[in-house]
Every structure is written in structure tokens, then in C-alpha cells.
Design an enzyme around this catalytic site. Structure first.
Site, mmCIF file in Angstrom:
data_model
loop_
_atom_site.group_PDB
_atom_site.id
_atom_site.type_symbol
_atom_site.label_atom_id
_atom_site.label_comp_id
_atom_site.label_asym_id
_atom_site.label_seq_id
_atom_site.Cartn_x
_atom_site.Cartn_y
_atom_site.Cartn_z
ATOM 1 N N GLU A 135 48.720 28.503 8.651
ATOM 2 C CA GLU A 135 49.066 29.891 8.302
ATOM 3 C C GLU A 135 50.101 30.478 9.266
ATOM 4 O OE1 GLU A 135 48.072 30.925 5.537
ATOM 5 O OE2 GLU A 135 46.063 30.145 5.106
ATOM 6 N N HIS A 159 42.543 35.378 11.741
ATOM 7 C CA HIS A 159 42.078 35.099 10.381
ATOM 8 C C HIS A 159 40.742 34.373 10.443
ATOM 9 C CE1 HIS A 159 41.841 33.650 6.324
ATOM 10 N NE2 HIS A 159 42.089 32.395 6.653
ATOM 11 N N HIS A 161 36.733 33.615 8.059
ATOM 12 C CA HIS A 161 36.074 33.534 6.751
ATOM 13 C C HIS A 161 34.689 34.177 6.862
ATOM 14 C CE1 HIS A 161 38.580 29.579 5.927
ATOM 15 N NE2 HIS A 161 39.331 30.667 5.954
ATOM 16 N N GLU A 189 30.060 54.750 11.270
ATOM 17 C CA GLU A 189 31.128 54.314 12.173
ATOM 18 C C GLU A 189 32.391 53.859 11.433
ATOM 19 O OE1 GLU A 189 29.968 55.416 15.424
ATOM 20 O OE2 GLU A 189 31.277 53.735 15.880
ATOM 21 N N HIS A 230 38.328 34.150 -0.083
ATOM 22 C CA HIS A 230 38.845 33.370 1.042
ATOM 23 C C HIS A 230 38.442 33.934 2.415
ATOM 24 C CE1 HIS A 230 42.418 30.938 2.815
ATOM 25 N NE2 HIS A 230 41.616 31.314 3.777
HETATM 26 O O1 2HA Z 1 42.971 27.141 8.848
HETATM 27 O O2 2HA Z 1 41.601 29.101 7.077
HETATM 28 O O3 2HA Z 1 43.576 29.722 5.457
HETATM 29 C C1 2HA Z 1 42.396 26.982 7.618
HETATM 30 C C2 2HA Z 1 42.437 28.250 6.885
HETATM 31 C C3 2HA Z 1 43.537 28.450 5.952
HETATM 32 ZN ZN ZN Z 2 41.450 30.640 5.700
#
Ligand code: 2HA
Ligand code: ZN
Length: 293
Positions: A135, A159, A161, A189, A230
Site C-alpha cells: 500500500e 492501516h 483490519h 467521547e 477490508h
Molecule cells: O498489507 O493489509 O491492504 C496487507 C494489507 C493490504
Molecule cells: Zn489491508
């Protein structure tokens, strides 16, 4: 003679002062702690997620003697002239957040951007091979936007998940107003911690330029962008604020999941309730994002 000697000692002291083992650097330790904490929270299974930090001049001066500049330049896959000659600490593509802290040499890298903003070079890390995160275009395009917008204050793009937030993307309308209202209305909050709201983009193929462009457009107005089915991209001034934002949004999502599992909300924070937090907490809450749910 005496003066020369004093200057010599001072020069030696100054040189010593900037020489630092990279493992001792504050940004390096904080980066690794945060990736491990994020993994421990269950938000970075396997190679899921990625993170980048834009080094300050002080950071790079302190650790530059740990760098080597003999690796080749590689294409970023995006053009980020606003980041020319900057250094970034980044997680590696296919590498696990679980392993970054115990083995940073092989799981993270420090890269330098060239003076056109189209290429990068690894100057530290990924010793057994590999590339920065898949990414990278999204990270760097977001950095470019945030650096300009905040006069260089924002340094972290992250980033992950997170479980409950992803789960909600299968149930709630995939819409910025709907997500923002649901999450603000789940814990007092929330409007204070993320007064600009939460942007939502429908499912797209990750890793490419298209999703990078879409995310970087939204990161101008929101510090967090949800990628449906995602995860989420967060931007922040430092590690604490980026992590704290992910943590708060994910906790709010967990409350929504639990409340829905108990039959759904019977009571709500009204728009007036939400907006009444603005003055005492001195935050600019975007009231346009509150919608009927
Ligand atoms: O790094 O999360 O979006 C793997 C991911 C891709
Ligand atoms: Zn990801």
C-alpha cells in the site's frame, strides 16, 4: 591553542551526540511498539495492515549513520513531489506486524524518496530482501496531502483490519453520514475524538493507484477512511493520536455491534446532544454529518 582545544572537544561532543544506534531512537521504538500493540489487539492478522512514519530532520540526523545508500532506486507507482528527499519508516510487504518488534531488520525498512518524488530507495532494513508495503502509493499520497494540509505536523499513516469496524461494513449503509452518526451515537467521547467524522469508501481492489487516489482525496477532510469489507486508514500527528483514533473508532464499532446484537438502539444521542459537546470540549464538530438512523 586553548580555544582550539575547546572547539575540538565541543565538535567531538556534537558528533557523538548525533551518533545513535537506530534501536535507541524514540520514533523507531514507538513505531515497533505500536505495530505490536495493533497486532495484539487482533487488528493485524498475518501480513494484514501496514504503517508508515515520516521522519523529522532531527530523527534522520540522529540515525543517519545507520543508513546505507547502495541499494537501487525503485518506482513508487505514484508521484509525490511534495515528499521529495523525505525519509519514511515503513512496514514490509508480506511481513507480519507480529514480528516487527522482535526482528525489525527483516520486517521494516527506512526508505528515502528521490528528488523527483517518483522513486524510493531502501536505506535501512529488509535485510533478507523484500519491498515496502503493497500500500506504499496510498501511504505516500496520504502523507503528501497531510504534510501540506497540516504544515508538516502529521507524520503517521496507519492501516489495520479492526474486527468490529469491518463487520459493520456488511450491515450499515456504506455511507459517510450513516457511519459517522452511528459511531458518534455510540459513546459520548466519539464526537470529541473524531469531530470531522469517518469517511467510507465502498469496496475497491487494494494496493493500487485507484484506491490511493480515492483515499487521499478523503483524507483531506477526514483523519480516518473506512475501506468496506477490508479495514481502515488513519492519519495522525504522532503514533499516539493515530493509534488512539483507530482504538476509539473500533471501540465505538464494537458497541454498535453489541447493541445491535441485543436488539438495536432503543435510545439515542440526538443531534443537539452531539452538537452540545462542541463548546465545552472546544472541538469543531461537523454537524452536516449527523443523519437520521
Ligand atoms: O498489507 O493489509 O491492504 C496487507 C494489507 C493490504
Ligand atoms: Zn489491508
Amino acid at each position: 591553542m586553548r580555544r582550539d582545544f575547546v572547539l575540538f572537544v565541543f565538535g567531538f561532543y556534537e558528533a557523538e551526540k548525533i551518533k545513535m544506534d537506530i534501536h535507541e531512537a524514540k520514533f523507531f521504538k514507538e513505531f515497533l511498539n505500536m505495530t505490536f500493540l495493533s497486532y495484539s489487539n487482533g487488528w493485524n492478522e498475518r501480513n494484514g495492515g501496514n504503517m508508515s512514519y515520516r521522519l523529522s530532520d532531527k530523527d534522520s540526523e540522529e540515525v543517519i549513520e545507520n543508513f546505507s545508500f547502495d541499494r537501487d532506486w525503485a518506482e513508487i507507482g505514484a508521484s509525490v513531489p511534495g515528499l521529495k528527499n523525505e525519509y519514511f519508516m515503513v512496514t514490509g510487504s508480506g511481513k507480519y506486524f507480529r514480528n516487527t518488534k522482535s526482528d525489525p531488520e527483516n520486517n521494516v525498512a527506512i526508505i528515502k524518496i528521490d528528488d523527483t518524488g517518483t522513486k524510493y530507495k531502501i536505506v535501512w532494513g529488509l535485510e533478507s530482501g523484500g519491498r515496502p508495503t503493497s500500500e506504499l502509493p496510498t501511504h505516500l499520497m496520504n502523507h503528501e496531502v497531510k504534510k501540506k494540509q497540516t504544515d508538516g505536523r502529521y507524520r503517521v499513516i496507519y492501516h489495520a483490519h479492526p474486527v468490529n469496524l469491518i463487520a459493520l461494513t456488511y450491515v450499515l449503509k456504506q455511507d459517510t453520514k450513516v457511519f459517522t452518526t452511528e459511531l458518534w451515537d455510540s459513546m459520548t467521547e466519539c464526537p470529541i475524538v473524531f469531530p470531522k467524522g469517518v469517511a467510507v469508501i465502498p469496496w475497491m481492489v487494494p494496493g493500487g493507484r485507484e484506491i490511493a487516489v480515492r483515499t487521499s482525496e478523503l483524507i483531506k477532510d477526514y483523519d480516518i477512511v473506512v475501506w468496506c469489507f477490508h479495514g481502515a486508514f488513519v492519519s495522525g500527528e504522532d503514533f499516539d493520536s493515530a493509534f488512539g483514533l483507530m482504538e476509539t473508532v473500533e471501540k465505538a464499532a464494537e458497541i454498535v455491534v453489541k447493541v445491535r446484537s441485543m436488539g438495536g438502539k432503543k435510545y439515542h444521542l440526538s443531534k443537539d446532544d452531539i452538537m452540545s459537546l462542541a463548546k465545552p470540549y472546544n472541538v469543531d464538530i461537523n454537524g452536516d454529518l449527523v443523519t437520521d438512523i
